[in-house]
Motif scaffolding. Structure first.
Motif, PDB file in Angstrom:
ATOM      1  N   UNK A 160       0.843  -1.190   0.000  1.00 47.23           N
ATOM      2  CA  UNK A 160       0.000   0.000   0.000  1.00 47.23           C
ATOM      3  C   UNK A 160       0.883   1.246   0.000  1.00 47.23           C
ATOM      4  N   UNK A 161       0.512   2.197  -0.836  1.00 49.20           N
ATOM      5  CA  UNK A 161       1.174   3.501  -0.832  1.00 49.20           C
ATOM      6  C   UNK A 161       0.244   4.498  -0.156  1.00 49.20           C
ATOM      7  N   UNK A 162       0.740   5.140   0.897  1.00 47.42           N
ATOM      8  CA  UNK A 162      -0.008   6.190   1.581  1.00 47.42           C
ATOM      9  C   UNK A 162       0.557   7.531   1.112  1.00 47.42           C
ATOM     10  N   UNK A 163      -0.295   8.295   0.472  1.00 50.86           N
ATOM     11  CA  UNK A 163       0.137   9.556  -0.137  1.00 50.86           C
ATOM     12  C   UNK A 163      -0.535  10.732   0.566  1.00 50.86           C
ATOM     13  N   UNK A 164       0.227  11.806   0.795  1.00 50.62           N
ATOM     14  CA  UNK A 164      -0.325  13.023   1.390  1.00 50.62           C
ATOM     15  C   UNK A 164       0.212  14.240   0.648  1.00 50.62           C
ATOM     16  N   UNK A 165      -0.332  15.403   0.966  1.00 47.83           N
ATOM     17  CA  UNK A 165       0.134  16.631   0.316  1.00 47.83           C
ATOM     18  C   UNK A 165       1.564  16.965   0.727  1.00 47.83           C
ATOM     19  N   UNK A 166       1.919  16.594   1.967  1.00 46.28           N
ATOM     20  CA  UNK A 166       3.260  16.874   2.472  1.00 46.28           C
ATOM     21  C   UNK A 166       3.657  15.761   3.430  1.00 46.28           C
ATOM     22  N   UNK A 167       4.907  15.337   3.345  1.00 45.36           N
ATOM     23  CA  UNK A 167       5.433  14.342   4.271  1.00 45.36           C
ATOM     24  C   UNK A 167       6.478  14.991   5.157  1.00 45.36           C
ATOM     25  N   UNK A 225      10.247   5.379   1.317  1.00 48.59           N
ATOM     26  CA  UNK A 225       9.653   6.696   1.530  1.00 48.59           C
ATOM     27  C   UNK A 225      10.213   7.608   0.456  1.00 48.59           C
ATOM     28  N   UNK A 226       9.345   8.373  -0.206  1.00 45.95           N
ATOM     29  CA  UNK A 226       9.826   9.262  -1.244  1.00 45.95           C
ATOM     30  C   UNK A 226       8.692   9.922  -1.988  1.00 45.95           C
ATOM     31  N   UNK A 227       8.995  10.581  -3.123  1.00 45.09           N
ATOM     32  CA  UNK A 227       7.940  11.191  -3.921  1.00 45.09           C
ATOM     33  C   UNK A 227       6.942  10.134  -4.389  1.00 45.09           C
ATOM     34  N   UNK A 228       5.673  10.490  -4.370  1.00 44.62           N
ATOM     35  CA  UNK A 228       4.638   9.529  -4.757  1.00 44.62           C
ATOM     36  C   UNK A 228       4.869   8.967  -6.147  1.00 44.62           C
ATOM     37  N   UNK A 229       5.233   9.817  -7.106  1.00 40.76           N
ATOM     38  CA  UNK A 229       5.400   9.361  -8.482  1.00 40.76           C
ATOM     39  C   UNK A 229       6.459   8.267  -8.584  1.00 40.76           C
ATOM     40  N   UNK A 230       7.533   8.408  -7.817  1.00 41.49           N
ATOM     41  CA  UNK A 230       8.599   7.400  -7.860  1.00 41.49           C
ATOM     42  C   UNK A 230       8.135   6.074  -7.251  1.00 41.49           C
ATOM     43  N   UNK A 231       7.445   6.149  -6.133  1.00 47.34           N
ATOM     44  CA  UNK A 231       6.992   4.918  -5.495  1.00 47.34           C
ATOM     45  C   UNK A 231       5.931   4.221  -6.342  1.00 47.34           C
ATOM     46  N   UNK A 232       5.031   5.005  -6.940  1.00 45.70           N
ATOM     47  CA  UNK A 232       3.989   4.415  -7.777  1.00 45.70           C
ATOM     48  C   UNK A 232       4.582   3.769  -9.019  1.00 45.70           C
ATOM     49  N   UNK A 233       5.634   4.369  -9.581  1.00 47.92           N
ATOM     50  CA  UNK A 233       6.269   3.790 -10.761  1.00 47.92           C
ATOM     51  C   UNK A 233       7.006   2.504 -10.405  1.00 47.92           C
ATOM     52  N   UNK A 234       7.590   2.457  -9.208  1.00 45.42           N
ATOM     53  CA  UNK A 234       8.331   1.270  -8.786  1.00 45.42           C
ATOM     54  C   UNK A 234       7.399   0.131  -8.395  1.00 45.42           C
ATOM     55  N   UNK A 235       6.221   0.456  -7.906  1.00 47.20           N
ATOM     56  CA  UNK A 235       5.260  -0.562  -7.467  1.00 47.20           C
ATOM     57  C   UNK A 235       3.885  -0.245  -8.045  1.00 47.20           C
ATOM     58  N   UNK A 236       3.709  -0.428  -9.369  1.00 45.19           N
ATOM     59  CA  UNK A 236       2.446  -0.044 -10.005  1.00 45.19           C
ATOM     60  C   UNK A 236       1.239  -0.835  -9.529  1.00 45.19           C
ATOM     61  N   UNK A 237       1.445  -2.012  -8.949  1.00 46.71           N
ATOM     62  CA  UNK A 237       0.319  -2.831  -8.491  1.00 46.71           C
ATOM     63  C   UNK A 237      -0.108  -2.498  -7.065  1.00 46.71           C
ATOM     64  N   UNK A 238       0.622  -1.610  -6.391  1.00 46.80           N
ATOM     65  CA  UNK A 238       0.303  -1.293  -4.994  1.00 46.80           C
ATOM     66  C   UNK A 238      -1.003  -0.510  -4.902  1.00 46.80           C
ATOM     67  N   UNK A 239      -1.766  -0.801  -3.867  1.00 47.52           N
ATOM     68  CA  UNK A 239      -2.958  -0.015  -3.587  1.00 47.52           C
ATOM     69  C   UNK A 239      -2.532   1.370  -3.122  1.00 47.52           C
ATOM     70  N   UNK A 240      -3.301   2.383  -3.459  1.00 53.14           N
ATOM     71  CA  UNK A 240      -2.961   3.761  -3.099  1.00 53.14           C
ATOM     72  C   UNK A 240      -4.048   4.337  -2.195  1.00 53.14           C
ATOM     73  N   UNK A 241      -3.635   4.875  -1.060  1.00 48.63           N
ATOM     74  CA  UNK A 241      -4.534   5.626  -0.188  1.00 48.63           C
ATOM     75  C   UNK A 241      -4.095   7.079  -0.217  1.00 48.63           C
ATOM     76  N   UNK A 242      -5.003   7.947  -0.606  1.00 52.38           N
ATOM     77  CA  UNK A 242      -4.704   9.379  -0.692  1.00 52.38           C
ATOM     78  C   UNK A 242      -5.320  10.092   0.510  1.00 52.38           C
ATOM     79  N   UNK A 243      -4.472  10.860   1.199  1.00 44.70           N
ATOM     80  CA  UNK A 243      -4.911  11.548   2.395  1.00 44.70           C
ATOM     81  C   UNK A 243      -4.719  13.056   2.248  1.00 44.70           C
TER      82      UNK A 243
END
Length: 218
Positions: free
Chosen positions: A2-9, A33-51
């Motif tokens: 799971x990728x947990x994404x927020x406006x600011x970390x 831990x890092x920019x959302x775009x990088x994590x999403x590209x590395x793990x495209x099958x991961x579920x994403x939770x946007x906060x």
């Protein structure tokens, strides 16, 4: 995963804030831990939770025994008689407290802590049913050498305490560390630490403990 994404970390420990930051959780651990775009590209099958708002390390509440062993958290069915706030002092002394009642109170208190972004408490628990409730919850337990100042509160950000001092260590960013963090619905622009201090931990929208989403504000 799971990728947990927020406006600011906010990683904590003085590390620089990361706009658009995210945490990649694999089971119970932080994988990256890092920019959302990088994590999403590395793990495209991961579920994403946007906060909304700011993602931070989870908080440590310094008042573990005071809130869970020296205060009673009423059952919602008792609200008409006892209210909804923790009872202490003479109000607590008037109750007939048993071990099982202390355990039930502690479980409710833990849920309230989780709703404030808490992932660990400090102090030593001496009531067996309370210690068992804390252990079963998965909350971390930190050693405490002195009694903390100020009245006990469910909000680790209250009382003028510097925000980063309330963050549980280690900071976010170590691969393989236990996935404990929280998200607060505060403005991500300007000074996020000042925004957190003003809003307090009641602004928590999500708490992740040991990789599990244990609180999500409706």
């Amino acid at each position: 995963m799971t990728i947990h994404r927020a406006e600011l970390l906010l990683p904590g420990a003085g590390r620089a804030p990361l706009p658009g930051g995210a945490v990649l959780v694999d089971g119970r651990s932080v994988e990256a831990v890092g920019p959302y775009e990088e994590l999403a590209a590395a793990r495209p099958a991961a579920r994403v939770r946007r906060w909304p708002g700011v993602l931070t390390p989870g908080l440590c509440n310094p008042y573990g025994p005071e809130l869970l062993e020296r205060a009673y958290h009423p059952d919602p069915r008792e609200a008409g008689e006892l209210g909804t706030e923790p009872l202490t002092g003479t109000a607590l002394a008037a109750l007939e407290m048993t071990g099982s009642r202390w355990g039930a109170s502690a479980r409710r208190g833990v849920r309230r802590m989780l709703a404030h972004g808490t992932v660990a408490v400090a102090g030593t628990f001496r009531r067996a049913t309370v210690a068992d409730a804390v252990a079963r919850s998965g909350l971390g337990i930190e050693e405490r050498f002195d009694d903390p100042p100020g009245p006990p509160t469910l909000d680790p950000l209250a009382g003028g305490r510097p925000v980063e001092e309330a963050f549980q260590l280690p900071p976010l960013g170590f691969e393989g560390q236990r996935a404990d963090f929280a998200v607060f619905d505060v403005p991500a622009d300007g000074d996020p630490y000042a925004a957190l201090a003003r809003a307090g931990a009641a602004s928590c929208v999500a708490t992740v403990l040991d990789g599990r989403l244990v609180h999500r504000r409706a």
